[in-house]
Design a protein around this motif. Structure first.
Motif, mmCIF file in Angstrom:
data_model
loop_
_atom_site.group_PDB
_atom_site.id
_atom_site.type_symbol
_atom_site.label_atom_id
_atom_site.label_comp_id
_atom_site.label_asym_id
_atom_site.label_seq_id
_atom_site.Cartn_x
_atom_site.Cartn_y
_atom_site.Cartn_z
ATOM 1 N N TYR A 1 -13.934 3.331 4.041
ATOM 2 C CA TYR A 1 -13.496 2.930 2.608
ATOM 3 C C TYR A 1 -12.509 3.994 2.032
ATOM 4 O O TYR A 1 -12.372 5.094 2.503
ATOM 5 N N GLU A 2 -11.730 3.229 1.318
ATOM 6 C CA GLU A 2 -10.432 4.252 0.520
ATOM 7 C C GLU A 2 -10.501 3.525 -0.930
ATOM 8 O O GLU A 2 -9.982 2.469 -1.234
ATOM 9 N N GLY A 3 -11.257 4.246 -1.919
ATOM 10 C CA GLY A 3 -11.230 3.837 -3.311
ATOM 11 C C GLY A 3 -9.811 3.987 -3.864
ATOM 12 O O GLY A 3 -9.424 5.031 -3.680
ATOM 13 N N GLY B 1 -2.866 4.554 -3.342
ATOM 14 C CA GLY B 1 -3.277 5.733 -2.521
ATOM 15 C C GLY B 1 -4.899 6.161 -2.932
ATOM 16 O O GLY B 1 -5.097 5.923 -3.990
ATOM 17 N N THR B 2 -5.294 6.674 -1.979
ATOM 18 C CA THR B 2 -6.486 7.174 -2.197
ATOM 19 C C THR B 2 -6.669 8.755 -2.160
ATOM 20 O O THR B 2 -6.098 9.501 -1.516
ATOM 21 N N PRO B 3 -7.703 9.220 -2.936
ATOM 22 C CA PRO B 3 -8.104 10.721 -3.116
ATOM 23 C C PRO B 3 -8.802 11.296 -1.848
ATOM 24 O O PRO B 3 -9.099 10.218 -1.143
ATOM 25 N N GLY C 1 0.884 -1.204 0.142
ATOM 26 C CA GLY C 1 0.089 0.027 0.030
ATOM 27 C C GLY C 1 0.952 1.076 -0.009
ATOM 28 O O GLY C 1 2.102 1.297 0.546
ATOM 29 N N VAL C 2 0.219 2.301 -0.472
ATOM 30 C CA VAL C 2 0.828 3.610 -0.548
ATOM 31 C C VAL C 2 0.292 4.622 0.153
ATOM 32 O O VAL C 2 -1.103 4.933 -0.064
ATOM 33 N N GLY C 3 0.693 5.185 1.374
ATOM 34 C CA GLY C 3 -0.236 6.244 2.050
ATOM 35 C C GLY C 3 0.070 7.369 1.507
ATOM 36 O O GLY C 3 1.161 7.955 1.129
ATOM 37 N N ALA D 1 -4.692 -2.358 11.332
ATOM 38 C CA ALA D 1 -5.923 -1.595 10.822
ATOM 39 C C ALA D 1 -6.251 -1.831 9.110
ATOM 40 O O ALA D 1 -7.255 -1.625 8.891
ATOM 41 N N LYS D 2 -5.229 -2.368 8.469
ATOM 42 C CA LYS D 2 -5.392 -2.545 6.992
ATOM 43 C C LYS D 2 -5.733 -4.030 6.554
ATOM 44 O O LYS D 2 -5.897 -4.042 5.493
ATOM 45 N N SER D 3 -5.532 -4.859 7.763
ATOM 46 C CA SER D 3 -5.357 -6.406 7.015
ATOM 47 C C SER D 3 -6.608 -7.102 7.769
ATOM 48 O O SER D 3 -6.394 -8.346 7.625
ATOM 49 N N CYS E 1 -10.586 -1.460 -2.941
ATOM 50 C CA CYS E 1 -11.160 -0.780 -1.850
ATOM 51 C C CYS E 1 -10.158 -1.029 -0.659
ATOM 52 O O CYS E 1 -10.210 -2.302 -0.234
ATOM 53 N N ASP E 2 -9.336 0.042 -0.375
ATOM 54 C CA ASP E 2 -8.258 -0.143 0.816
ATOM 55 C C ASP E 2 -9.052 0.053 1.974
ATOM 56 O O ASP E 2 -8.904 1.185 2.655
ATOM 57 N N VAL E 3 -9.845 -1.006 2.649
ATOM 58 C CA VAL E 3 -10.442 -0.763 3.722
ATOM 59 C C VAL E 3 -9.687 -0.633 4.923
ATOM 60 O O VAL E 3 -8.999 -1.303 4.985
HETATM 61 ZN ZN ZN Z 1 -5.293 3.325 1.014
#
Ligand code: ZN
Length: 261
Positions: A108-110, A223-225, A60-62, A156-158, A139-141
Protein backbone atom coordinates in the motif's frame (compact mmCIF):
# COMPACT_ATOMS: atom_id res chain seq x y z
CA UNK A 1 -17.36 21.24 0.01
CA UNK A 2 -17.31 17.48 -0.59
CA UNK A 3 -18.12 16.04 -3.98
CA UNK A 4 -19.16 12.37 -4.25
CA UNK A 5 -20.04 10.15 -7.18
CA UNK A 6 -22.78 7.61 -6.53
CA UNK A 7 -23.92 4.29 -7.99
CA UNK A 8 -25.56 3.13 -10.13
CA UNK A 9 -25.43 6.01 -12.61
CA UNK A 10 -22.18 7.69 -11.65
CA UNK A 11 -23.89 11.01 -11.01
CA UNK A 12 -22.21 13.57 -8.81
CA UNK A 13 -23.68 14.27 -5.39
CA UNK A 14 -22.90 16.86 -2.74
CA UNK A 15 -24.38 18.24 0.41
CA UNK A 16 -26.76 21.13 -0.18
CA UNK A 17 -26.76 24.29 1.98
CA UNK A 18 -29.05 22.46 4.48
CA UNK A 19 -26.55 19.64 4.91
CA UNK A 20 -28.53 17.04 2.94
CA UNK A 21 -26.71 14.82 0.45
CA UNK A 22 -28.34 15.37 -2.95
CA UNK A 23 -27.74 14.53 -6.60
CA UNK A 24 -25.99 17.42 -8.28
CA UNK A 25 -27.60 18.75 -11.44
CA UNK A 26 -24.75 21.12 -12.20
CA UNK A 27 -21.45 19.99 -13.72
CA UNK A 28 -18.88 20.55 -10.96
CA UNK A 29 -16.16 21.00 -13.60
CA UNK A 30 -18.14 23.87 -15.18
CA UNK A 31 -20.02 25.53 -12.32
CA UNK A 32 -18.47 26.75 -9.05
CA UNK A 33 -20.04 25.33 -5.89
CA UNK A 34 -21.86 28.60 -5.08
CA UNK A 35 -24.03 28.19 -8.20
CA UNK A 36 -24.83 24.48 -7.92
CA UNK A 37 -28.34 23.17 -8.50
CA UNK A 38 -29.43 20.10 -6.57
CA UNK A 39 -31.79 17.20 -7.32
CA UNK A 40 -33.24 14.37 -5.28
CA UNK A 41 -32.05 13.49 -1.82
CA UNK A 42 -29.82 10.45 -1.15
CA UNK A 43 -29.61 8.52 2.10
CA UNK A 44 -26.01 8.97 3.22
CA UNK A 45 -25.83 5.56 4.91
CA UNK A 46 -27.11 3.56 1.96
CA UNK A 47 -25.36 5.49 -0.81
CA UNK A 48 -22.95 3.29 -2.78
CA UNK A 49 -19.99 5.51 -3.55
CA UNK A 50 -17.93 5.23 -6.70
CA UNK A 51 -14.45 6.62 -7.30
CA UNK A 52 -15.18 10.38 -7.27
CA UNK A 53 -13.56 10.90 -10.68
CA UNK A 54 -12.91 8.88 -13.85
CA UNK A 55 -9.45 10.12 -14.84
CA UNK A 56 -8.20 10.27 -18.41
CA UNK A 57 -4.72 9.79 -16.99
CA UNK A 58 -3.08 9.28 -13.63
CA UNK A 59 0.33 10.82 -13.09
CA UNK A 60 2.29 9.44 -10.16
CA UNK A 61 5.17 11.11 -8.34
CA UNK A 62 7.86 8.88 -6.86
CA UNK A 63 10.00 9.80 -3.85
CA UNK A 64 8.30 13.05 -2.92
CA UNK A 65 8.89 12.44 0.81
CA UNK A 66 12.53 12.13 1.90
CA UNK A 67 11.81 9.57 4.62
CA UNK A 68 10.08 7.26 2.11
CA UNK A 69 12.96 7.51 -0.39
CA UNK A 70 15.32 6.62 2.46
CA UNK A 71 13.31 3.61 3.66
CA UNK A 72 13.54 2.03 0.19
CA UNK A 73 17.24 2.93 -0.05
CA UNK A 74 16.68 5.38 -2.91
CA UNK A 75 18.44 8.74 -3.34
CA UNK A 76 16.22 11.83 -3.71
CA UNK A 77 15.87 12.72 -7.40
CA UNK A 78 16.94 16.18 -8.59
CA UNK A 79 13.56 16.73 -10.25
CA UNK A 80 10.15 15.13 -9.54
CA UNK A 81 10.20 11.47 -10.61
CA UNK A 82 7.06 10.97 -12.71
CA UNK A 83 5.33 7.79 -13.79
CA UNK A 84 1.99 6.92 -15.36
CA UNK A 85 -0.52 4.58 -13.74
CA UNK A 86 -3.26 3.10 -15.89
CA UNK A 87 -6.75 4.63 -15.41
CA UNK A 88 -8.15 1.09 -15.68
CA UNK A 89 -6.69 0.46 -12.19
CA UNK A 90 -9.20 2.82 -10.55
CA UNK A 91 -11.74 1.45 -8.08
CA UNK A 92 -13.98 3.20 -5.60
CA UNK A 93 -14.39 3.06 -1.83
CA UNK A 94 -15.06 -0.42 -0.40
CA UNK A 95 -14.11 -2.18 -3.67
CA UNK A 96 -11.58 -4.97 -3.13
CA UNK A 97 -7.92 -4.61 -4.04
CA UNK A 98 -7.11 -7.89 -5.79
CA UNK A 99 -3.61 -9.34 -5.29
CA UNK A 100 -2.44 -10.59 -8.71
CA UNK A 101 -0.74 -14.00 -8.99
CA UNK A 102 2.17 -12.35 -10.89
CA UNK A 103 3.42 -10.59 -7.72
CA UNK A 104 4.71 -11.94 -4.42
CA UNK A 105 4.75 -8.58 -2.72
CA UNK A 106 1.99 -6.01 -3.13
CA UNK A 107 2.27 -2.88 -0.98
CA UNK A 108 0.00 0.00 0.00
CA UNK A 109 1.01 3.65 -0.48
CA UNK A 110 -1.43 6.12 1.06
CA UNK A 111 -1.38 9.43 -0.85
CA UNK A 112 -2.99 12.81 -1.32
CA UNK A 113 -4.43 12.84 -4.87
CA UNK A 114 -5.04 16.01 -6.89
CA UNK A 115 -8.02 16.27 -9.25
CA UNK A 116 -7.51 18.66 -12.14
CA UNK A 117 -10.45 21.00 -12.83
CA UNK A 118 -9.41 22.95 -15.94
CA UNK A 119 -6.92 22.26 -18.72
CA UNK A 120 -3.33 23.07 -17.73
CA UNK A 121 -0.63 23.40 -20.37
CA UNK A 122 2.69 24.95 -19.37
CA UNK A 123 0.80 26.54 -16.52
CA UNK A 124 2.23 29.18 -14.22
CA UNK A 125 1.79 28.97 -10.47
CA UNK A 126 -1.36 31.04 -10.37
CA UNK A 127 -3.04 29.16 -13.22
CA UNK A 128 -2.11 25.82 -11.66
CA UNK A 129 -3.58 26.83 -8.31
CA UNK A 130 -6.82 27.95 -10.01
CA UNK A 131 -6.95 24.84 -12.22
CA UNK A 132 -7.08 22.40 -9.33
CA UNK A 133 -10.62 21.15 -8.70
CA UNK A 134 -9.79 19.59 -5.33
CA UNK A 135 -8.08 16.76 -3.49
CA UNK A 136 -9.05 13.20 -2.66
CA UNK A 137 -7.51 10.12 -1.06
CA UNK A 138 -5.64 7.47 -3.04
CA UNK A 139 -3.98 4.16 -2.39
CA UNK A 140 -1.15 3.84 -4.92
CA UNK A 141 -1.01 0.05 -4.71
CA UNK A 142 2.33 -1.22 -6.01
CA UNK A 143 3.73 -4.67 -6.85
CA UNK A 144 7.09 -3.93 -5.20
CA UNK A 145 8.89 -7.00 -6.54
CA UNK A 146 7.90 -6.18 -10.13
CA UNK A 147 8.81 -2.52 -9.62
CA UNK A 148 12.34 -3.59 -8.70
CA UNK A 149 12.55 -6.05 -11.58
CA UNK A 150 11.30 -3.72 -14.37
CA UNK A 151 12.98 -0.67 -15.91
CA UNK A 152 9.69 1.26 -15.75
CA UNK A 153 6.90 1.35 -13.16
CA UNK A 154 4.13 0.67 -15.71
CA UNK A 155 3.43 -2.94 -14.77
CA UNK A 156 4.02 -2.66 -11.02
CA UNK A 157 1.60 0.25 -10.65
CA UNK A 158 -1.16 -0.66 -13.08
CA UNK A 159 -2.79 -3.98 -12.22
CA UNK A 160 -6.59 -3.80 -12.11
CA UNK A 161 -7.85 -2.50 -8.72
CA UNK A 162 -4.44 -0.91 -7.89
CA UNK A 163 -5.83 2.62 -7.62
CA UNK A 164 -8.59 3.09 -5.04
CA UNK A 165 -9.74 6.74 -5.03
CA UNK A 166 -12.11 8.62 -2.72
CA UNK A 167 -14.31 8.81 -0.83
CA UNK A 168 -14.92 12.42 -1.95
CA UNK A 169 -13.23 15.33 -3.69
CA UNK A 170 -12.65 18.14 -1.24
CA UNK A 171 -13.09 21.44 -3.05
CA UNK A 172 -11.59 24.64 -1.72
CA UNK A 173 -9.45 22.75 0.79
CA UNK A 174 -6.60 24.46 2.61
CA UNK A 175 -3.71 23.10 0.53
CA UNK A 176 -1.02 23.92 3.08
CA UNK A 177 -2.67 21.91 5.85
CA UNK A 178 -3.36 18.56 4.20
CA UNK A 179 -2.36 15.37 5.92
CA UNK A 180 -2.57 11.70 4.94
CA UNK A 181 -2.78 8.72 7.31
CA UNK A 182 -2.78 5.06 6.36
CA UNK A 183 -4.01 2.19 8.51
CA UNK A 184 -3.95 -1.56 7.86
CA UNK A 185 -6.48 -3.59 9.85
CA UNK A 186 -6.96 -0.51 12.03
CA UNK A 187 -3.26 -0.12 12.87
CA UNK A 188 -1.57 3.20 11.98
CA UNK A 189 1.19 2.70 9.37
CA UNK A 190 1.79 6.02 7.62
CA UNK A 191 1.41 9.68 8.39
CA UNK A 192 2.48 12.50 6.10
CA UNK A 193 1.90 16.23 5.87
CA UNK A 194 2.14 18.39 2.73
CA UNK A 195 4.91 20.44 4.33
CA UNK A 196 7.13 17.30 4.27
CA UNK A 197 6.81 17.01 0.47
CA UNK A 198 9.94 17.77 -1.54
CA UNK A 199 7.74 19.32 -4.26
CA UNK A 200 4.48 20.95 -3.23
CA UNK A 201 1.06 20.60 -4.83
CA UNK A 202 1.18 23.69 -7.07
CA UNK A 203 4.83 23.05 -7.97
CA UNK A 204 3.93 19.54 -9.17
CA UNK A 205 1.07 20.78 -11.37
CA UNK A 206 3.36 23.41 -12.91
CA UNK A 207 6.09 20.84 -13.50
CA UNK A 208 3.85 18.10 -14.97
CA UNK A 209 1.97 20.53 -17.24
CA UNK A 210 5.28 21.38 -18.94
CA UNK A 211 5.44 17.97 -20.59
CA UNK A 212 1.85 16.77 -20.68
CA UNK A 213 -1.35 18.75 -20.86
CA UNK A 214 -3.43 18.09 -17.78
CA UNK A 215 -7.11 17.73 -18.65
CA UNK A 216 -10.16 18.10 -16.39
CA UNK A 217 -10.52 14.93 -14.34
CA UNK A 218 -6.87 13.92 -14.57
CA UNK A 219 -5.40 12.77 -11.28
CA UNK A 220 -1.94 13.40 -9.79
CA UNK A 221 -0.72 11.13 -6.99
CA UNK A 222 1.60 13.28 -4.90
CA UNK A 223 3.78 10.55 -3.41
CA UNK A 224 3.74 8.50 -0.24
CA UNK A 225 5.34 9.10 3.17
CA UNK A 226 7.40 6.41 4.92
CA UNK A 227 5.79 3.33 6.41
CA UNK A 228 4.84 1.41 3.28
CA UNK A 229 4.38 -2.33 3.71
CA UNK A 230 2.81 -5.49 2.28
CA UNK A 231 -0.86 -6.35 1.90
CA UNK A 232 -2.27 -9.83 2.34
CA UNK A 233 -5.51 -11.67 1.61
CA UNK A 234 -8.16 -10.52 4.11
CA UNK A 235 -6.48 -7.23 5.07
CA UNK A 236 -8.35 -3.95 5.10
CA UNK A 237 -6.47 -0.79 4.15
CA UNK A 238 -7.67 2.71 5.02
CA UNK A 239 -6.33 5.99 3.66
CA UNK A 240 -7.62 8.99 5.57
CA UNK A 241 -7.21 12.63 4.67
CA UNK A 242 -8.83 14.69 7.42
CA UNK A 243 -11.52 16.73 5.68
CA UNK A 244 -11.92 14.24 2.83
CA UNK A 245 -12.86 11.19 4.87
CA UNK A 246 -11.69 7.59 4.99
CA UNK A 247 -11.04 5.54 1.84
CA UNK A 248 -11.40 1.92 3.01
CA UNK A 249 -10.76 -1.11 0.81
CA UNK A 250 -10.60 -4.83 1.59
CA UNK A 251 -7.79 -6.90 0.09
CA UNK A 252 -8.30 -10.29 -1.48
CA UNK A 253 -6.21 -12.84 -3.34
CA UNK A 254 -6.88 -13.37 -7.03
CA UNK A 255 -9.03 -16.44 -7.58
CA UNK A 256 -9.41 -18.17 -10.92
CA UNK A 257 -13.00 -18.40 -12.10
CA UNK A 258 -14.55 -21.59 -10.86
CA UNK A 259 -12.07 -22.20 -8.01
CA UNK A 260 -13.62 -22.59 -4.58
CA UNK A 261 -12.82 -19.98 -1.94
ZN1 ZN B 1 3.07 6.28 -4.82
Amino acid sequence: VLLYRVAPDGLYAATDPDGELRILYSDPFEVASGGWQFGRRIETESAALLAPVVPGKIVGVGRNYRDHAAELGNPMPAEPLLFLKSPSAVVGPRAPIVLPPESERVEYEGEIALVVGTRLRRAGERQARGGLLGVTGACDVTARDLQHRDATFARAKSFDTFCPLGPAIWLESELDELEVRTRVNGEPRQRGHVREMAWGIVELLVYISRMMTLEPGDVVLTGTPSGVGPLGDGDRVEVEIPGVGVLANPVEAFREAGSSR
